[in-house]
Design a protein around this motif. Structure first.
Motif, PDB file in Angstrom:
ATOM      1  N   PHE A  69      59.209  52.620  22.893  1.00 23.17           N
ATOM      2  CA  PHE A  69      60.419  52.498  23.706  1.00 23.17           C
ATOM      3  C   PHE A  69      61.420  51.553  23.048  1.00 23.17           C
ATOM      4  O   PHE A  69      62.615  51.846  22.969  1.00 23.17           O
ATOM      5  N   LEU A  70      60.935  50.409  22.561  1.00 21.98           N
ATOM      6  CA  LEU A  70      61.799  49.447  21.877  1.00 21.98           C
ATOM      7  C   LEU A  70      62.424  50.069  20.632  1.00 21.98           C
ATOM      8  O   LEU A  70      63.616  49.894  20.375  1.00 21.98           O
ATOM      9  N   ALA A  71      61.633  50.799  19.862  1.00 22.89           N
ATOM     10  CA  ALA A  71      62.168  51.476  18.674  1.00 22.89           C
ATOM     11  C   ALA A  71      63.238  52.489  19.079  1.00 22.89           C
ATOM     12  O   ALA A  71      64.275  52.613  18.414  1.00 22.89           O
ATOM     13  N   GLY A  72      63.007  53.189  20.187  1.00 20.18           N
ATOM     14  CA  GLY A  72      64.002  54.149  20.673  1.00 20.18           C
ATOM     15  C   GLY A  72      65.294  53.482  21.094  1.00 20.18           C
ATOM     16  O   GLY A  72      66.379  53.999  20.850  1.00 20.18           O
ATOM     17  N   VAL A  73      65.183  52.315  21.728  1.00 17.82           N
ATOM     18  CA  VAL A  73      66.377  51.562  22.121  1.00 17.82           C
ATOM     19  C   VAL A  73      67.159  51.152  20.867  1.00 17.82           C
ATOM     20  O   VAL A  73      68.382  51.307  20.803  1.00 17.82           O
ATOM     21  N   PHE A  74      66.455  50.663  19.860  1.00 19.90           N
ATOM     22  CA  PHE A  74      67.111  50.225  18.629  1.00 19.90           C
ATOM     23  C   PHE A  74      67.751  51.398  17.895  1.00 19.90           C
ATOM     24  O   PHE A  74      68.927  51.348  17.512  1.00 19.90           O
ATOM     25  N   VAL A  75      66.989  52.467  17.703  1.00 16.59           N
ATOM     26  CA  VAL A  75      67.513  53.638  16.986  1.00 16.59           C
ATOM     27  C   VAL A  75      68.660  54.267  17.767  1.00 16.59           C
ATOM     28  O   VAL A  75      69.690  54.639  17.187  1.00 16.59           O
ATOM     29  N   GLY A  76      68.499  54.388  19.093  1.00 12.21           N
ATOM     30  CA  GLY A  76      69.577  54.946  19.911  1.00 12.21           C
ATOM     31  C   GLY A  76      70.842  54.109  19.839  1.00 12.21           C
ATOM     32  O   GLY A  76      71.947  54.645  19.764  1.00 12.21           O
ATOM     33  N   GLY A  77      70.688  52.788  19.837  1.00  8.57           N
ATOM     34  CA  GLY A  77      71.837  51.907  19.709  1.00  8.57           C
ATOM     35  C   GLY A  77      72.531  52.063  18.356  1.00  8.57           C
ATOM     36  O   GLY A  77      73.754  52.075  18.276  1.00  8.57           O
ATOM     37  N   CYS A  78      71.739  52.201  17.291  1.00  9.84           N
ATOM     38  CA  CYS A  78      72.315  52.399  15.950  1.00  9.84           C
ATOM     39  C   CYS A  78      73.060  53.730  15.864  1.00  9.84           C
ATOM     40  O   CYS A  78      74.157  53.802  15.309  1.00  9.84           O
TER      41      CYS A  78
ATOM     42  N   ASP B 226      43.937  44.408  22.279  1.00  7.57           N
ATOM     43  CA  ASP B 226      44.147  45.771  21.783  1.00  7.57           C
ATOM     44  C   ASP B 226      45.583  46.205  22.065  1.00  7.57           C
ATOM     45  O   ASP B 226      45.871  46.889  23.043  1.00  7.57           O
ATOM     46  N   TRP B 227      46.497  45.771  21.201  1.00  8.23           N
ATOM     47  CA  TRP B 227      47.908  46.069  21.406  1.00  8.23           C
ATOM     48  C   TRP B 227      48.202  47.552  21.251  1.00  8.23           C
ATOM     49  O   TRP B 227      49.149  48.069  21.838  1.00  8.23           O
ATOM     50  N   LYS B 228      47.414  48.264  20.463  1.00  9.92           N
ATOM     51  CA  LYS B 228      47.651  49.702  20.288  1.00  9.92           C
ATOM     52  C   LYS B 228      47.437  50.453  21.595  1.00  9.92           C
ATOM     53  O   LYS B 228      48.177  51.377  21.923  1.00  9.92           O
ATOM     54  N   ASN B 229      46.449  50.053  22.351  1.00 11.86           N
ATOM     55  CA  ASN B 229      46.148  50.721  23.605  1.00 11.86           C
ATOM     56  C   ASN B 229      47.111  50.321  24.713  1.00 11.86           C
ATOM     57  O   ASN B 229      47.568  51.156  25.481  1.00 11.86           O
ATOM     58  N   SER B 230      47.446  49.037  24.787  1.00 13.47           N
ATOM     59  CA  SER B 230      48.260  48.577  25.910  1.00 13.47           C
ATOM     60  C   SER B 230      49.747  48.487  25.609  1.00 13.47           C
ATOM     61  O   SER B 230      50.549  48.467  26.545  1.00 13.47           O
ATOM     62  N   GLY B 231      50.127  48.441  24.344  1.00 13.04           N
ATOM     63  CA  GLY B 231      51.528  48.189  24.039  1.00 13.04           C
ATOM     64  C   GLY B 231      52.226  49.189  23.151  1.00 13.04           C
ATOM     65  O   GLY B 231      53.411  49.027  22.877  1.00 13.04           O
ATOM     66  N   MET B 232      51.541  50.221  22.706  1.00  9.40           N
ATOM     67  CA  MET B 232      52.173  51.160  21.781  1.00  9.40           C
ATOM     68  C   MET B 232      53.364  51.875  22.416  1.00  9.40           C
ATOM     69  O   MET B 232      54.395  52.066  21.781  1.00  9.40           O
ATOM     70  N   TRP B 233      53.245  52.253  23.684  1.00  3.42           N
ATOM     71  CA  TRP B 233      54.359  52.946  24.323  1.00  3.42           C
ATOM     72  C   TRP B 233      55.562  52.021  24.463  1.00  3.42           C
ATOM     73  O   TRP B 233      56.705  52.443  24.328  1.00  3.42           O
TER      74      TRP B 233
ATOM     75  N   LEU C 151      54.234  59.387  35.808  1.00  4.82           N
ATOM     76  CA  LEU C 151      53.769  60.119  34.628  1.00  4.82           C
ATOM     77  C   LEU C 151      52.794  59.338  33.761  1.00  4.82           C
ATOM     78  O   LEU C 151      51.956  59.931  33.101  1.00  4.82           O
ATOM     79  N   GLY C 152      52.906  58.034  33.748  1.00  3.32           N
ATOM     80  CA  GLY C 152      52.032  57.289  32.856  1.00  3.32           C
ATOM     81  C   GLY C 152      51.502  55.993  33.396  1.00  3.32           C
ATOM     82  O   GLY C 152      50.882  55.217  32.672  1.00  3.32           O
ATOM     83  N   ASN C 153      51.786  55.693  34.669  1.00  4.08           N
ATOM     84  CA  ASN C 153      51.377  54.431  35.268  1.00  4.08           C
ATOM     85  C   ASN C 153      51.867  53.240  34.431  1.00  4.08           C
ATOM     86  O   ASN C 153      51.136  52.293  34.182  1.00  4.08           O
ATOM     87  N   LYS C 154      53.123  53.334  33.992  1.00  7.79           N
ATOM     88  CA  LYS C 154      53.739  52.297  33.163  1.00  7.79           C
ATOM     89  C   LYS C 154      54.871  51.640  33.920  1.00  7.79           C
ATOM     90  O   LYS C 154      55.520  52.252  34.746  1.00  7.79           O
ATOM     91  N   GLN C 155      55.109  50.358  33.625  1.00  9.34           N
ATOM     92  CA  GLN C 155      56.239  49.644  34.207  1.00  9.34           C
ATOM     93  C   GLN C 155      57.309  49.452  33.154  1.00  9.34           C
ATOM     94  O   GLN C 155      57.017  49.170  31.996  1.00  9.34           O
ATOM     95  N   PHE C 156      58.555  49.577  33.600  1.00  9.56           N
ATOM     96  CA  PHE C 156      59.699  49.426  32.717  1.00  9.56           C
ATOM     97  C   PHE C 156      59.962  47.953  32.439  1.00  9.56           C
ATOM     98  O   PHE C 156      59.905  47.125  33.342  1.00  9.56           O
ATOM     99  N   GLY C 157      60.233  47.624  31.206  1.00 12.82           N
ATOM    100  CA  GLY C 157      60.559  46.256  30.820  1.00 12.82           C
ATOM    101  C   GLY C 157      60.543  46.123  29.304  1.00 12.82           C
ATOM    102  O   GLY C 157      59.928  46.924  28.606  1.00 12.82           O
ATOM    103  N   ILE C 158      61.201  45.117  28.814  1.00 11.88           N
ATOM    104  CA  ILE C 158      61.327  44.913  27.377  1.00 11.88           C
ATOM    105  C   ILE C 158      60.584  43.674  26.904  1.00 11.88           C
ATOM    106  O   ILE C 158      60.114  43.603  25.777  1.00 11.88           O
ATOM    107  N   SER C 159      60.424  42.674  27.754  1.00  9.56           N
ATOM    108  CA  SER C 159      59.984  41.360  27.302  1.00  9.56           C
ATOM    109  C   SER C 159      58.575  41.333  26.712  1.00  9.56           C
ATOM    110  O   SER C 159      58.295  40.487  25.864  1.00  9.56           O
ATOM    111  N   ASN C 160      57.680  42.200  27.118  1.00  7.95           N
ATOM    112  CA  ASN C 160      56.330  42.201  26.543  1.00  7.95           C
ATOM    113  C   ASN C 160      56.302  42.649  25.089  1.00  7.95           C
ATOM    114  O   ASN C 160      55.306  42.448  24.400  1.00  7.95           O
ATOM    115  N   ASN C 161      57.386  43.246  24.623  1.00  8.33           N
ATOM    116  CA  ASN C 161      57.411  43.741  23.251  1.00  8.33           C
ATOM    117  C   ASN C 161      57.265  42.637  22.215  1.00  8.33           C
ATOM    118  O   ASN C 161      56.696  42.866  21.153  1.00  8.33           O
TER     119      ASN C 161
END
Length: 185
Positions: A68-77, A57-64, A28-38
């Motif tokens: 995802f990290l925000a979703g993990v945090f909010v979901g955990g809370c 350009d972190w907005k282009n390469s790292g916004m998703w 769907l997005g040509n993205k790889q799963f992982g947390i460490s680049n955050n």
């Protein structure tokens, strides 16, 4: 419906769901799963300064990734608020071994004797928390990713470097469990 989320899912349900998440991200997005680049994306977004590594350009390469990290945090809370935190289920054999090492409080998610502000004032606690954090950060940077990225995404892509990294993660965990923890506690 709520009861489905209030207990652990069996491996034959959770495993395939995680396994299907990896190709879905790729397709769907040509993205790889992982947390460490955050961490790099957060540093680039909040305090890039003059460090070349954070000037991209972190907005282009790292916004998703950050979403995802925000979703993990909010979901955990949300999960902690709705479900509460329970004791971690460990075997009586593990409890006996940890008791011999000086861990006696098994309530909560982590042993208070090791992971607390007061344990930072002791050498074993400082080594476990600060030293362990440093080693995890160094290992993640050196291996080019974290356990989730290598074990889930890298192995699914049949990457030899990920297989080597995962073997290293397990070997390091076994070495720490059987040789380093007994020296510290």
């Amino acid at each position: 419906m709520f009861e489905v989320f209030s207990r652990s899912w069996p491996w034959y349900v959770a495993g395939p769901l995680v396994g299907l998440f990896v190709p879905a991200l790729l397709l769907l997005g040509n993205k790889q799963f992982g947390i460490s680049n955050n961490l790099r994306h957060l540093c680039a977004a909040l305090a890039p300064g003059r460090v070349e590594f954070f000037r991209y350009d972190w907005k282009n390469s790292g916004m998703w990734n950050l979403a995802f990290l925000a979703g993990v945090f909010v979901g955990g809370c949300i999960a902690a608020r709705l479900l509460g935190t329970r004791d971690v289920a460990i075997t009586w054999e593990t409890k006996a071994i940890l008791t011999r090492l000086g861990v006696h409080d098994f309530s909560g998610l982590a042993p208070i004797e090791i992971f607390s502000w007061s344990s930072l004032q002791t050498l074993p606690g400082w080594v476990a928390i600060v030293g362990g954090g440093f080693l995890v950060g160094f290992g993640t940077a050196y291996a080019g990713g974290c356990t989730s990225g290598h074990a889930i995404c890298g192995l699914a892509a049949r990457e030899p470097a990920s297989l080597l990294a995962v073997i290293g993660f397990f070997a390091g965990g076994l070495l720490c469990t059987y040789f380093i923890l007994p020296l510290l506690f």
